[in-house]
Write a protein that holds these residues in place. Structure first.
Motif, PDB file in Angstrom:
ATOM      1  N   LEU A 220       0.850  -1.178   0.000  1.00  0.00           N
ATOM      2  CA  LEU A 220       0.000   0.000   0.000  1.00  0.00           C
ATOM      3  C   LEU A 220       0.895   1.240   0.000  1.00  0.00           C
ATOM      4  N   PRO A 221       0.386   2.410  -0.345  1.00  0.00           N
ATOM      5  CA  PRO A 221       1.222   3.624  -0.281  1.00  0.00           C
ATOM      6  C   PRO A 221       1.403   4.078   1.160  1.00  0.00           C
ATOM      7  N   LEU A 222       1.908   3.157   2.010  1.00  0.00           N
ATOM      8  CA  LEU A 222       2.056   3.420   3.433  1.00  0.00           C
ATOM      9  C   LEU A 222       3.479   3.111   3.855  1.00  0.00           C
ATOM     10  N   GLU A 223       4.107   4.034   4.543  1.00  0.00           N
ATOM     11  CA  GLU A 223       5.445   3.834   5.076  1.00  0.00           C
ATOM     12  C   GLU A 223       5.362   3.699   6.589  1.00  0.00           C
ATOM     13  N   ILE A 224       5.991   2.639   7.111  1.00  0.00           N
ATOM     14  CA  ILE A 224       6.061   2.411   8.548  1.00  0.00           C
ATOM     15  C   ILE A 224       7.451   2.820   9.016  1.00  0.00           C
ATOM     16  N   MET A 225       7.512   3.651  10.040  1.00  0.00           N
ATOM     17  CA  MET A 225       8.782   4.208  10.491  1.00  0.00           C
ATOM     18  C   MET A 225       9.027   3.890  11.963  1.00  0.00           C
ATOM     19  N   ALA A 226      10.284   3.739  12.311  1.00  0.00           N
ATOM     20  CA  ALA A 226      10.682   3.505  13.702  1.00  0.00           C
ATOM     21  C   ALA A 226      12.047   4.122  13.913  1.00  0.00           C
ATOM     22  N   GLY A 227      12.321   4.523  15.152  1.00  0.00           N
ATOM     23  CA  GLY A 227      13.610   5.125  15.439  1.00  0.00           C
ATOM     24  C   GLY A 227      13.958   5.026  16.906  1.00  0.00           C
ATOM     25  N   ILE A 228      15.243   5.214  17.178  1.00  0.00           N
ATOM     26  CA  ILE A 228      15.712   5.205  18.550  1.00  0.00           C
ATOM     27  C   ILE A 228      16.722   6.328  18.721  1.00  0.00           C
ATOM     28  N   SER A 229      16.639   7.003  19.849  1.00  0.00           N
ATOM     29  CA  SER A 229      17.536   8.114  20.141  1.00  0.00           C
ATOM     30  C   SER A 229      17.721   8.199  21.649  1.00  0.00           C
ATOM     31  N   ASP A 230      18.965   8.103  22.092  1.00  0.00           N
ATOM     32  CA  ASP A 230      19.258   8.241  23.513  1.00  0.00           C
ATOM     33  C   ASP A 230      18.387   7.305  24.345  1.00  0.00           C
ATOM     34  N   GLU A 231      18.256   6.048  23.880  1.00  0.00           N
ATOM     35  CA  GLU A 231      17.473   5.011  24.547  1.00  0.00           C
ATOM     36  C   GLU A 231      15.985   5.332  24.604  1.00  0.00           C
ATOM     37  N   ARG A 232      15.526   6.183  23.718  1.00  0.00           N
ATOM     38  CA  ARG A 232      14.102   6.491  23.626  1.00  0.00           C
ATOM     39  C   ARG A 232      13.571   6.019  22.285  1.00  0.00           C
ATOM     40  N   ILE A 233      12.351   5.482  22.304  1.00  0.00           N
ATOM     41  CA  ILE A 233      11.773   4.844  21.135  1.00  0.00           C
ATOM     42  C   ILE A 233      10.740   5.766  20.494  1.00  0.00           C
ATOM     43  N   TYR A 234      10.756   5.795  19.152  1.00  0.00           N
ATOM     44  CA  TYR A 234       9.789   6.581  18.386  1.00  0.00           C
ATOM     45  C   TYR A 234       9.217   5.713  17.278  1.00  0.00           C
ATOM     46  N   GLY A 235       8.082   6.095  16.769  1.00  0.00           N
ATOM     47  CA  GLY A 235       7.466   5.373  15.673  1.00  0.00           C
ATOM     48  C   GLY A 235       6.400   6.199  15.003  1.00  0.00           C
ATOM     49  N   GLY A 236       5.973   5.748  13.822  1.00  0.00           N
ATOM     50  CA  GLY A 236       4.933   6.475  13.110  1.00  0.00           C
ATOM     51  C   GLY A 236       4.663   5.861  11.757  1.00  0.00           C
ATOM     52  N   THR A 237       3.695   6.396  11.068  1.00  0.00           N
ATOM     53  CA  THR A 237       3.344   5.963   9.724  1.00  0.00           C
ATOM     54  C   THR A 237       3.119   7.180   8.846  1.00  0.00           C
ATOM     55  N   ARG A 238       3.325   7.001   7.531  1.00  0.00           N
ATOM     56  CA  ARG A 238       3.079   8.079   6.567  1.00  0.00           C
ATOM     57  C   ARG A 238       2.363   7.513   5.357  1.00  0.00           C
ATOM     58  N   TRP A 239       1.196   8.048   5.070  1.00  0.00           N
ATOM     59  CA  TRP A 239       0.409   7.639   3.911  1.00  0.00           C
ATOM     60  C   TRP A 239       0.710   8.581   2.757  1.00  0.00           C
ATOM     61  N   ASP A 240       1.079   7.995   1.607  1.00  0.00           N
ATOM     62  CA  ASP A 240       1.454   8.785   0.437  1.00  0.00           C
ATOM     63  C   ASP A 240       0.340   8.734  -0.596  1.00  0.00           C
ATOM     64  N   GLY A 241      -0.359   9.858  -0.724  1.00  0.00           N
ATOM     65  CA  GLY A 241      -1.449   9.937  -1.684  1.00  0.00           C
ATOM     66  C   GLY A 241      -1.081  10.633  -2.965  1.00  0.00           C
ATOM     67  N   ASN A 242       0.182  10.643  -3.332  1.00  0.00           N
ATOM     68  CA  ASN A 242       0.712  11.252  -4.538  1.00  0.00           C
ATOM     69  C   ASN A 242       0.685  12.786  -4.463  1.00  0.00           C
ATOM     70  N   ARG A 243      -0.491  13.383  -4.454  1.00  0.00           N
ATOM     71  CA  ARG A 243      -0.583  14.840  -4.331  1.00  0.00           C
ATOM     72  C   ARG A 243      -0.624  15.301  -2.882  1.00  0.00           C
ATOM     73  N   TRP A 244      -0.687  14.347  -1.965  1.00  0.00           N
ATOM     74  CA  TRP A 244      -0.690  14.709  -0.548  1.00  0.00           C
ATOM     75  C   TRP A 244      -0.117  13.549   0.266  1.00  0.00           C
ATOM     76  N   ARG A 245       0.369  13.873   1.438  1.00  0.00           N
ATOM     77  CA  ARG A 245       0.863  12.862   2.367  1.00  0.00           C
ATOM     78  C   ARG A 245       0.388  13.227   3.766  1.00  0.00           C
ATOM     79  N   ALA A 246       0.066  12.211   4.552  1.00  0.00           N
ATOM     80  CA  ALA A 246      -0.370  12.418   5.930  1.00  0.00           C
ATOM     81  C   ALA A 246       0.424  11.494   6.842  1.00  0.00           C
ATOM     82  N   SER A 247       0.829  12.011   8.003  1.00  0.00           N
ATOM     83  CA  SER A 247       1.658  11.243   8.923  1.00  0.00           C
ATOM     84  C   SER A 247       1.133  11.339  10.340  1.00  0.00           C
ATOM     85  N   VAL A 248       1.409  10.311  11.118  1.00  0.00           N
ATOM     86  CA  VAL A 248       1.169  10.337  12.554  1.00  0.00           C
ATOM     87  C   VAL A 248       2.438   9.831  13.226  1.00  0.00           C
TER      88      VAL A 248
END
Length: 322
Positions: free
Chosen positions: A266-294
């Motif tokens: 799907l046009p969906l990107e799943i993201m994860a990250g770590i910084s200074d022992e802290r965890i982050y995450g999110g998703t980004r939907w790519d609609g070509n003319r627009w993108r939305a992230s949480v």
């Protein structure tokens, strides 16, 4: 109350700054606009100006973003990354912080291409529960100085930033000659960035935020900006996944950031990250003319940050491995 004279590491009362205000008025015009930001009452005071601005994608990748910098928010992380956006675009986000770190922040970015140069501007406002309010206005550019085959390039970028930090003191310091009341500080500073793609799937970067440690300032207090240098590298595997790393140097503090992004069928990107022992995450939907992230993540002990953003493209170019 604490003493207000703390050398270069703290707050110094500078009455003479008021005499320089007229001469610096033209340079600080953008910062003056920020004086309309609301400031709640508090007995606290800021010791440093936090010039770092993170987007939802940057935060979801644990801050390992300077070598990717594939949206218009590159303006405040690595201006050279603006070359990856192209065309005209708008970006807006809203984030809320739990715990004691602060309640909310909002950002708005806009950019366009002209004469082969990407121009961008941004405004942000950040409010804290302890009564400190920060606002910033930024404007910058990026240019492709060398292009190779199949998407390789070298780009440079720069930005000017005007910021204001403001707070109210409920208690004064009679020996220091400081009365209770409202205080603020305005400053100008600059950012520079470089991005190198020797191959379309490998990216390196270096960027410096807040080049002017003191800025061209005016106001009641001298509040230094945190100067930050970022070194980054990223691997972009076709249109499937990205792995990124960033080393961030702020004063004597050095932090390493790692991020991973996976694009699904799907046009969906799943993201994860770590910084200074802290965890982050999110998703980004790519609609070509627009993108939305949480995004969500741990910003401090017992403090969770959540946010959402939307991007709108008016003339989005095709990109390789981006």
């Amino acid at each position: 109350t604490q003493a207000y004279r703390r050398g270069n590491q703290g707050l110094i009362l500078l009455p003479s700054i008021w005499q320089m205000q007229k001469r610096l008025q033209c340079l600080t015009a953008a910062a003056v606009l920020l004086s309309f930001f609301p400031v709640p009452a508090s007995a606290e005071k800021p010791e440093r100006f936090d010039g770092t601005i993170s987007s939802t994608r940057s935060m979801a990748l644990g801050g390992a973003f300077s070598a990717l910098a594939d949206d218009i928010t590159a303006l405040t992380v690595n201006p050279a990354g603006l070359i990856n956006t192209g065309g005209a675009a708008l970006y807006a986000d809203y984030m809320e912080r739990g715990g004691e770190s602060g309640p909310w922040e909002g950002k708005l970015f806009g950019g366009f291409e002209r004469w082969g140069i990407i121009f961008a501007a941004a405004g942000s406002n950040r409010s804290y529960e302890d009564g400190i309010a920060e606002g910033q206005l930024s404007a910058g550019f990026a240019i492709n100085v060398m292009s190779g085959s199949v998407g390789s390039f070298i780009s440079i970028g720069g930005a000017l930033r005007a910021g204001r930090v403001a707070f109210d003191l409920e208690e004064g310091c009679i020996p220091c000659g400081v009365e209770a009341g409202r205080y603020s500080y305005n400053a100008l500073t600059g950012d520079l960035g470089l991005m190198i793609r020797p191959l379309p799937f490998i990216s390196f970067s270096i960027s410096t935020e807040n080049i002017s440690e003191t800025g061209f300032g005016s106001g009641d207090y001298y509040i230094p900006w945190e100067r930050t240098v970022r070194y980054g590298a990223a691997w972009l595997h076709e249109d499937r996944f990205t792995v990124s790393w960033e080393s961030r140097h702020t004063g004597e503090l050095v932090t390493n950031h790692f991020g991973f992004g996976l694009r699904t069928a799907l046009p969906l990107e799943i993201m994860a990250g770590i910084s200074d022992e802290r965890i982050y995450g999110g998703t980004r939907w790519d609609g070509n003319r627009w993108r939305a992230s949480v995004v969500f993540g741990q910003e401090a002990e017992n403090a969770i940050i959540t946010g959402a953003s939307i991007e709108i493209f008016f003339n989005r170019p095709a990109r390789i491995y981006q």
